[in-house]
Design a protein around this motif. Structure first.
Motif, PDB file in Angstrom:
ATOM      1  N   ASP A 222       5.183  31.054  32.054  1.00 12.08           N
ATOM      2  CA  ASP A 222       4.074  30.781  32.961  1.00 12.08           C
ATOM      3  C   ASP A 222       4.541  30.287  34.332  1.00 12.08           C
ATOM      4  OD1 ASP A 222       1.437  30.645  33.659  1.00 12.08           O
ATOM      5  OD2 ASP A 222       0.852  29.366  31.996  1.00 12.08           O
TER       6      ASP A 222
ATOM      7  N   HIS B  21       0.377  23.076  26.765  1.00  9.97           N
ATOM      8  CA  HIS B  21      -0.442  22.965  27.971  1.00  9.97           C
ATOM      9  C   HIS B  21      -1.877  22.609  27.597  1.00  9.97           C
ATOM     10  CE1 HIS B  21      -1.463  23.531  32.146  1.00  9.97           C
ATOM     11  NE2 HIS B  21      -2.378  24.430  31.846  1.00  9.97           N
TER      12      HIS B  21
ATOM     13  N   ALA C 266       2.717  21.560  36.819  1.00  4.64           N
ATOM     14  CA  ALA C 266       2.124  22.177  35.629  1.00  4.64           C
ATOM     15  C   ALA C 266       3.201  22.406  34.585  1.00  4.64           C
ATOM     16  CB  ALA C 266       1.453  23.496  36.001  1.00  4.64           C
TER      17      ALA C 266
ATOM     18  N   SER D 125       7.794  27.632  36.758  1.00 12.43           N
ATOM     19  CA  SER D 125       7.612  27.016  38.072  1.00 12.43           C
ATOM     20  C   SER D 125       7.829  25.510  38.033  1.00 12.43           C
ATOM     21  CB  SER D 125       6.200  27.321  38.589  1.00 12.43           C
ATOM     22  OG  SER D 125       5.217  26.928  37.634  1.00 12.43           O
TER      23      SER D 125
ATOM     24  N   LYS E 228      -3.459  37.564  36.918  1.00 15.06           N
ATOM     25  CA  LYS E 228      -2.095  37.642  37.460  1.00 15.06           C
ATOM     26  C   LYS E 228      -1.228  38.569  36.612  1.00 15.06           C
ATOM     27  CE  LYS E 228       0.685  34.081  37.028  1.00 15.06           C
ATOM     28  NZ  LYS E 228       1.941  34.564  36.390  1.00 15.06           N
TER      29      LYS E 228
ATOM     30  N   GLU F 145       1.330  24.694  41.533  1.00  9.22           N
ATOM     31  CA  GLU F 145       1.851  23.333  41.544  1.00  9.22           C
ATOM     32  C   GLU F 145       3.019  23.229  40.566  1.00  9.22           C
ATOM     33  OE1 GLU F 145       0.967  20.919  43.478  1.00  9.22           O
ATOM     34  OE2 GLU F 145      -0.703  21.952  44.445  1.00  9.22           O
TER      35      GLU F 145
ATOM     36  N   ALA G  42      -8.349  28.585  34.204  1.00  3.10           N
ATOM     37  CA  ALA G  42      -6.902  28.816  34.241  1.00  3.10           C
ATOM     38  C   ALA G  42      -6.529  30.060  33.445  1.00  3.10           C
ATOM     39  CB  ALA G  42      -6.166  27.596  33.695  1.00  3.10           C
TER      40      ALA G  42
ATOM     41  N   PHE H 130       2.646  28.414  38.098  1.00  6.20           N
ATOM     42  CA  PHE H 130       1.440  27.940  38.777  1.00  6.20           C
ATOM     43  C   PHE H 130       1.825  27.483  40.173  1.00  6.20           C
ATOM     44  CE2 PHE H 130      -2.294  25.047  39.321  1.00  6.20           C
ATOM     45  CZ  PHE H 130      -3.266  26.014  39.159  1.00  6.20           C
TER      46      PHE H 130
ATOM     47  N   GLU I 143       2.931  32.067  26.351  1.00  8.61           N
ATOM     48  CA  GLU I 143       3.547  31.532  27.562  1.00  8.61           C
ATOM     49  C   GLU I 143       4.503  30.443  27.099  1.00  8.61           C
ATOM     50  OE1 GLU I 143       3.412  32.679  30.465  1.00  8.61           O
ATOM     51  OE2 GLU I 143       1.554  33.835  30.672  1.00  8.61           O
TER      52      GLU I 143
ATOM     53  N   PHE J   5       6.408  26.685  31.626  1.00  3.68           N
ATOM     54  CA  PHE J   5       6.165  26.957  33.043  1.00  3.68           C
ATOM     55  C   PHE J   5       7.509  27.077  33.765  1.00  3.68           C
ATOM     56  CE2 PHE J   5       1.888  25.625  32.139  1.00  3.68           C
ATOM     57  CZ  PHE J   5       1.111  26.260  33.098  1.00  3.68           C
TER      58      PHE J   5
ATOM     59  N   TRP K 262      -7.459  33.090  35.494  1.00  5.77           N
ATOM     60  CA  TRP K 262      -6.501  33.250  36.595  1.00  5.77           C
ATOM     61  C   TRP K 262      -5.200  33.866  36.094  1.00  5.77           C
ATOM     62  CZ3 TRP K 262      -1.635  31.093  37.403  1.00  5.77           C
ATOM     63  CH2 TRP K 262      -1.094  31.234  38.698  1.00  5.77           C
ATOM     64  N   LEU K 263      -4.715  33.368  34.960  1.00 11.94           N
ATOM     65  CA  LEU K 263      -3.459  33.869  34.413  1.00 11.94           C
ATOM     66  C   LEU K 263      -3.589  35.330  33.982  1.00 11.94           C
ATOM     67  CD1 LEU K 263      -0.558  33.333  33.535  1.00 11.94           C
ATOM     68  CD2 LEU K 263      -1.448  32.583  31.323  1.00 11.94           C
TER      69      LEU K 263
END
Length: 377
Positions: free
Chosen positions: A224, A308, A231, A336, A255, A228, A248, A226, A331, A334, A251-252
């Motif tokens: 995953d 999450h 996350a 990110s 994407k 920010e 969320a 995000f 997922e 994250f 949104w995922l």
């Protein structure tokens, strides 16, 4: 290219060749370098030749190893890409995927090895008053289980990229290969990877691959991201019949569904089923089974990483829309998030994640033994 490309193409026989003319170009070093990019093990292309056919027209000639049905099309700029020209080559005589899977694993077409009764045995008890009550009858249904593992993204689509430069496509392929090895160490289990190297596979083709090998489960592996970096946590998703379970999740899904645009899919010929699925009884049953599988896997993943959210989420992921295969999307963490990016690139964590997924799958089959299955069409 920084401007739209005008292209024409045609096939030449004896021997098979694909000829592509691109207008508005002059021969340059980049085009000449295409010659060296064709590998000896390419399944369809023997070699490529490039030259200036006439002023402002560059001609590419692909010498082919077999007859193909080509799709040549252009793509509008998206993500970090400018205008692109795409060649998709489809064999006229497509290989049988089940035969290929059996060949790789040295399995017979009707395998009947011993199995653990708790996973795949069905015992029929006699009814009260049955004259054969003295001789209980045991009917054991045994067959090979096929799991389709889908490492997300690949090729031109790197997926999410962590702050340290780690690419989602690389991480999830490594985890998927670990899951494959662990599953195939189990009795009566074989695995089909939708990709086993760094190449792009359209979303609908991933689903088609699973159906062609009569997969019992479809598990898509992702990492995953995000906006920010704070996350964090792992998640498991199933398909939704009535919209996303959260903002969320929606949104995922949007994407992930954009992967085809980045990877270079000819949307004009895209499978309409993935654009709008008719939810019938089989799809409802698929969602119910998918939720059971997702809950089982989520419970195991929760033992190695923070979740999450504490429950299975649902959204309209295109890659989960096979109407007859329980399908989930994992997922793993994250990428990110700097701490979780470090985990995802760590071999110990990758192995722990793979082990958790395998345990979840085994627990699902223990509670939901598969029935005998005929060939899907």
């Amino acid at each position: 290219n920084d401007s739209e490309l005008k292209v024409s193409h045609f096939i030449v026989k004896n021997p098979d060749r694909l000829v592509v003319d691109i207008e508005g170009l002059e021969l340059n070093s980049t085009l000449k370098d295409l010659v060296a990019k064709i590998q000896p093990n390419d399944p369809y292309i023997r070699q490529v030749r490039v030259g200036q056919n006439r002023p402002n027209v560059v001609r590419l000639v692909f010498d082919l190893k077999e007859e193909v049905n080509p799709q040549v099309f252009t793509l509008e700029p998206v993500a970090g890409y400018q205008h692109r020209l795409v060649f998709d080559l489809y064999p006229v005589n497509a290989p049988d995927p089940i035969a290929a899977l059996i060949s790789k694993g040295d399995w017979s077409r009707d395998p009947m090895p011993e199995v653990q009764p708790s996973l795949r045995s069905v015992q029929v008890e006699p009814r009260a008053g049955d004259p054969q009550q003295q001789k209980p009858f045991q009917n054991t249904v045994t067959r090979m289980l096929t799991i389709a593992l889908d490492p997300g993204h690949g090729g031109e689509d790197p997926g999410a990229i962590g702050g340290g430069g780690s690419r989602e496509k690389d991480v999830v392929l490594a985890i998927a290969k670990r899951i494959k090895a662990k599953l195939e160490a189990q009795p009566n289990m074989r695995v089909m990877l939708t990709r086993d190297a760094d190449f792009f596979v359209p979303l609908n083709v991933r689903v088609q691959k699973a159906r062609k090998v009569q997969a019992d489960l479809f598990v898509s592996i992702h990492a995953d991201a995000f906006v920010e970096p704070t996350a964090r946590g792992s998640s498991v998703f199933a398909l939704s019949e009535k919209g996303a379970s959260s903002t969320a999740a929606r949104w995922l899904a949007n994407k992930e569904n954009a992967a085809d645009l980045i990877g270079g899919v000819n949307m004009k010929s895209h499978d309409r089923q993935l654009a709008s699925v008719l939810f019938d009884l089989s799809t409802t049953a698929q969602i119910n089974d998918s939720l059971k599988l997702a809950k089982s896997v989520l419970g195991e993943i929760g033992g190695i990483n923070r979740l999450h959210r504490g429950s299975v989420e649902q959204a309209g992921f295109a890659v989960l829309k096979a109407p007859d295969i329980p399908s989930i999307l994992i997922e793993t963490a994250f990428i990110s998030n700097p701490q979780e990016e470090a985990k995802l690139t760590d071999e110990v964590y990758q192995d722990q994640m793979a082990e958790a997924v395998v345990k979840g799958i085994k627990k699902y089959f223990a509670k939901n033994p598969p029935l005998a299955k005929g060939r899907m069409t």
